[in-house]
Scaffold this active site. Sequence first.
Site, short mmCIF file in Angstrom:
data_model
loop_
_atom_site.label_atom_id
_atom_site.label_comp_id
_atom_site.label_asym_id
_atom_site.label_seq_id
_atom_site.Cartn_x
_atom_site.Cartn_y
_atom_site.Cartn_z
CE LYS A 1 7.22 0.65 -3.03
NZ LYS A 1 5.98 0.04 -3.73
CG ASN B 1 10.88 0.88 -5.57
OD1 ASN B 1 10.52 0.48 -6.79
ND2 ASN B 1 11.10 0.18 -4.70
CG ASP C 1 3.99 2.77 -3.98
OD1 ASP C 1 5.13 3.52 -3.65
OD2 ASP C 1 3.89 1.85 -4.13
CD GLU D 1 7.59 -3.31 -3.62
OE1 GLU D 1 7.58 -4.61 -3.95
OE2 GLU D 1 6.51 -2.60 -3.46
CG HIS E 1 5.97 -1.91 1.48
ND1 HIS E 1 4.62 -1.93 1.55
CD2 HIS E 1 6.40 -2.40 0.34
CE1 HIS E 1 4.29 -2.29 0.10
NE2 HIS E 1 5.57 -2.64 -0.52
NE ARG E 2 3.03 -6.01 0.05
CZ ARG E 2 1.88 -5.19 0.60
NH1 ARG E 2 1.93 -5.38 1.95
NH2 ARG E 2 1.28 -4.51 0.01
CG ASP F 1 2.01 -7.91 -2.66
OD1 ASP F 1 3.13 -8.47 -3.54
OD2 ASP F 1 1.61 -7.07 -2.99
#
Length: 665
Positions: free
Chosen positions: A423, A95, A52, A349, A395-396, A321
């Site tokens: 990311k 993204n 990112d 995402e 990613h999370r 998040d």
Amino acid sequence: MYDIPFLDIPALQSAHGVVHLPGSKSISNRVLLLAALSKGTTHIHDLLDSDDTRVMLDALQKMGCVISKKDYVLQVNGIKGQIDSSLSLDLFLGNAGTAIRPLTAALAIMGANATMRGVARMHERPIGDLVDALRQLGCAIDYTANEGFPPLHLKGCASPQLHAPIRVRGDVSSQFLTALLMALPLVAKQNITIEVQGELLSKPYIEITLNLLAQFGIVVQRDRWSRFVIPAGSEYVSPGVVHVEADASSASYFVALGAIAQRSGIRIQGVGLQSIQGDIRFVDAAKQMGAQVSGGPNWLEIKQGQWPLRAIEMDCNHIPDAAMTLAVMALFADAPSTLKNIGSWRVKETDRITAMATEARKLGAHIEEGADWLRIHPIQKGQWKSASIHTYDDHRVAMCFSLAAFNADHMRVRIEDPACVAKTFPDYFETLFSVCKSNTIPVICIDGPTASGKGTLAWALAQRLGFHYLDSGALYRITALAAVRAGLSLQTEQADTIAQLATQSKIQFNCERILLNGINVSEDIRTEEAGMNASKVSAMPAVRQALVDLQHSFQRLPGLVADGRDMGTVIFPASPFKVYLTASAEQRAQRRYKQLISKGFSATINKLRSDLEARDTRDMSRTVAPLVAAQDAMQLDNSNLSIDQSVDLVLSWWQSKHPKASSPS
Ligand code: DC
């Protein structure tokens, strides 16, 4: 980084140690844009290096911003809010919502001519409310595919209309407001008012924006969370130096780790209780669930407290998040937990509510979901299932489900596309493994005679699985080389001296280079003579004993592929998966010949074949650890197989044999 189709994480038990986390994505991308728009030069310390931030950096450079790096510090020379209007920009923003939204606003207001696009998922993430707000100002913007979504074409902005308050919706993404707050100071000849319509989501991210704007000279006046005024005459001025805090959302995985792992003691460096990031409030939620957390300005320490964790019912709007991490912690709780007000998850995402529910169910959880909430029922001992977690390029999802490896049933967890963590946290898994302990780290043993292709096969398997690789033959080659260089003869009388030399030597495997006491010996140990000498020292019991601990130390998370002669019989006899690789003497001589010739060594096939046979005889007939297939080894004659065929075959054996659950030893 694990750039492989999947990563198998064995069952994990305890965790201990210090982690240094990468810089915050939200702060990094905001600081980059503000530095680029400012007057003056900004030196940025600890910037996150990830997908990112890379797309943001590329875009800023295309906009004419000069950026350089020196000693880990990034130097950004600001463009003073001016862009060359003759430029026609084509900006690919992956993204990264933190890049496309503020860049769209800033470029539109500067009157740029630009195309803004990203990956397919980016083209499904809404941007219409921001475009509507920018159009109110007089900016010309077209959708080039679907109304309301990127890609966009920015076609200039005659002269921004700033008298009336600018209205923007706050209930889809707070990034729209952030984008306007960062762009409008570029044209603040008069007071500019922004009015937020709808309940503002994710207020802590707006706090980060306001905090950083203040560092760059813009003091926004705020009336609750609905009205913001940028004062007339505002102008971006670089503060000179900016330190980026470590990412508080990334910290959530390690806070959770400390709460979940037995005998845990985790220290996080780089972000602490005084963080400007809203996700630091995750610490309060983790404490409510039972974690013991202490901290200072830029550090946190976590230990397991209450176990099982306490269930929670929480409005998570302020930590959107990090709340995903709570969902995984809830699998370890004493009752169902409910996460509420997480509607923004649907436009991240991926649709994170559906993703978290789907993947947690694979692990055996009962999950209920609504438009903006999730109820997670804990998984009881005996109910955990080994799952392959699909990660949706998110990613999370990948990071938080890695914690499921602490399940009570000792199931391994497979994370698909583990590289998606790039990311925000490219070394996430390496960092996790550096502090975790597992009683069941898998070892794949590949044994066999000289030139059977073990090394090539073992290396390829390690690459495909993301495992460590032990070339045990190299250890004997190095020992023999060290002995020869020390002037020792390789006779049995010298065995103890050679063994001592082996223990005292510093042997390092550094990517593809092998170092002996700091000197690169990668080439020197590969000659035929070095192989013969290795065969001699490897017949000495004292030398073999001296190298045992070193070989065991290669058994590290997430797993090991070990190649040699006695991996399955002596060094890792408990390994559940052993392969004994052979090939005809003719084939092996041919392969060795090609290998040597390609490296520029001279050789003849006949001599090689007789040397191979002599070496096999010695390796098989020595008294200690003779070359022999372990009783439980799978035999593979690869005389007529290509490398890829052998690798695919052994991988398929591994997949079918590899235990999903294993009892701790
Ligand atoms: O695999 P290689 O050719 O690099 O091995 C060099 C020598 O070391 C070989 O002749 C046998 C010996 N060796 C051993 O005895 N035990 C091992 N685990 C690996 C190699």
